[in-house]
Design a protein around this motif. Sequence first.
Motif, PDB file in Angstrom:
ATOM      1  N   GLU A  82       0.830  -1.209   0.000  1.00 52.54           N
ATOM      2  CA  GLU A  82       0.000   0.000   0.000  1.00 52.54           C
ATOM      3  C   GLU A  82       0.865   1.259   0.000  1.00 52.54           C
ATOM      4  O   GLU A  82       0.557   2.231  -0.703  1.00 52.54           O
ATOM      5  N   LYS A  85       2.284   1.685  -3.440  1.00 53.46           N
ATOM      6  CA  LYS A  85       1.275   2.220  -4.361  1.00 53.46           C
ATOM      7  C   LYS A  85       1.113   3.729  -4.167  1.00 53.46           C
ATOM      8  O   LYS A  85       1.018   4.481  -5.149  1.00 53.46           O
ATOM      9  N   GLU A  89       1.647   6.484  -6.985  1.00 55.63           N
ATOM     10  CA  GLU A  89       0.579   7.415  -7.351  1.00 55.63           C
ATOM     11  C   GLU A  89       1.030   8.869  -7.212  1.00 55.63           C
ATOM     12  O   GLU A  89       0.683   9.716  -8.034  1.00 55.63           O
ATOM     13  N   ILE A 110       2.202   0.103 -11.277  1.00 60.04           N
ATOM     14  CA  ILE A 110       1.039   0.396 -10.422  1.00 60.04           C
ATOM     15  C   ILE A 110       0.069  -0.783 -10.443  1.00 60.04           C
ATOM     16  O   ILE A 110      -0.438  -1.207  -9.396  1.00 60.04           O
ATOM     17  N   ALA A 111      -0.178  -1.334 -11.620  1.00 60.79           N
ATOM     18  CA  ALA A 111      -1.084  -2.484 -11.739  1.00 60.79           C
ATOM     19  C   ALA A 111      -0.528  -3.688 -10.973  1.00 60.79           C
ATOM     20  O   ALA A 111      -1.286  -4.423 -10.318  1.00 60.79           O
ATOM     21  N   ARG A 112       0.792  -3.876 -11.056  1.00 61.09           N
ATOM     22  CA  ARG A 112       1.424  -4.998 -10.332  1.00 61.09           C
ATOM     23  C   ARG A 112       1.254  -4.832  -8.826  1.00 61.09           C
ATOM     24  O   ARG A 112       0.937  -5.775  -8.101  1.00 61.09           O
ATOM     25  N   ASP A 114      -1.127  -3.125  -7.339  1.00 56.41           N
ATOM     26  CA  ASP A 114      -2.554  -3.364  -7.058  1.00 56.41           C
ATOM     27  C   ASP A 114      -2.828  -4.862  -6.917  1.00 56.41           C
ATOM     28  O   ASP A 114      -3.569  -5.283  -6.023  1.00 56.41           O
ATOM     29  N   LEU A 115      -2.223  -5.633  -7.809  1.00 52.32           N
ATOM     30  CA  LEU A 115      -2.389  -7.087  -7.746  1.00 52.32           C
ATOM     31  C   LEU A 115      -1.815  -7.640  -6.446  1.00 52.32           C
ATOM     32  O   LEU A 115      -2.429  -8.492  -5.796  1.00 52.32           O
ATOM     33  N   GLN A 116      -0.646  -7.125  -6.049  1.00 54.52           N
ATOM     34  CA  GLN A 116      -0.048  -7.562  -4.774  1.00 54.52           C
ATOM     35  C   GLN A 116      -0.958  -7.223  -3.598  1.00 54.52           C
ATOM     36  O   GLN A 116      -1.123  -8.037  -2.682  1.00 54.52           O
ATOM     37  N   ILE A 117      -1.545  -6.035  -3.633  1.00 52.25           N
ATOM     38  CA  ILE A 117      -2.446  -5.619  -2.549  1.00 52.25           C
ATOM     39  C   ILE A 117      -3.646  -6.556  -2.470  1.00 52.25           C
ATOM     40  O   ILE A 117      -3.991  -7.041  -1.390  1.00 52.25           O
ATOM     41  N   ASN A 118      -4.257  -6.832  -3.614  1.00 53.45           N
ATOM     42  CA  ASN A 118      -5.406  -7.743  -3.626  1.00 53.45           C
ATOM     43  C   ASN A 118      -5.024  -9.142  -3.171  1.00 53.45           C
ATOM     44  O   ASN A 118      -5.759  -9.786  -2.415  1.00 53.45           O
ATOM     45  N   ARG A 121      -4.578  -9.073   0.629  1.00 49.66           N
ATOM     46  CA  ARG A 121      -5.887  -8.995   1.302  1.00 49.66           C
ATOM     47  C   ARG A 121      -6.590 -10.347   1.268  1.00 49.66           C
ATOM     48  O   ARG A 121      -7.171 -10.773   2.274  1.00 49.66           O
TER      49      ARG A 121
END
Length: 157
Positions: A82, A85, A89, A110-112, A114-118, A121
């Motif tokens: 996070e 990211k 940003e 950024i997309a990578r 985001d994928l790590q964050i998801n 989680r």
Amino acid sequence: QGYEVLDGDSMHVIRIVEPQLSEEEYAAKLQREREEAECQRALRRVTTLYQSMEDIDQAETQMLKSMDSRISNAQANLALAENQKLELEKEAANKDRAGELLESAFINNIARVDLQINTQRNEINKRNKDKRQAKLDFEEDRRVFKKRHCVTEVATR
């Protein structure tokens, strides 16, 4: 109807043949037998793994501690992702304000993230769910261990 088999010489009953069961009775008998077999498997498993209730408590404590450690690691990884990211940003916003184009590699980063964050989680949610299930499993182990015998109401995993 059922019948008795008699000894031809002494006319003593040597075997009793029970009446044939109805379909419902037979289905209920099969269900009871399945439940009994499952109970026996659970009882063998629990008595093989544990010698006392304290053994169950110790195994639960050790497992939950290990699960908590994995959850903490996933939470730390989530926080790092996070933060990463947010930095990306901020950098993207600065480039946009400066009129620079964002390179596809930067957008992919950024997309990578985001994928790590998801992923983190989902991992945390799964591990919390596994932890709740483990607690239920240990409670069931305690219940089976305490009973020490099978009756049809003993539910097993």
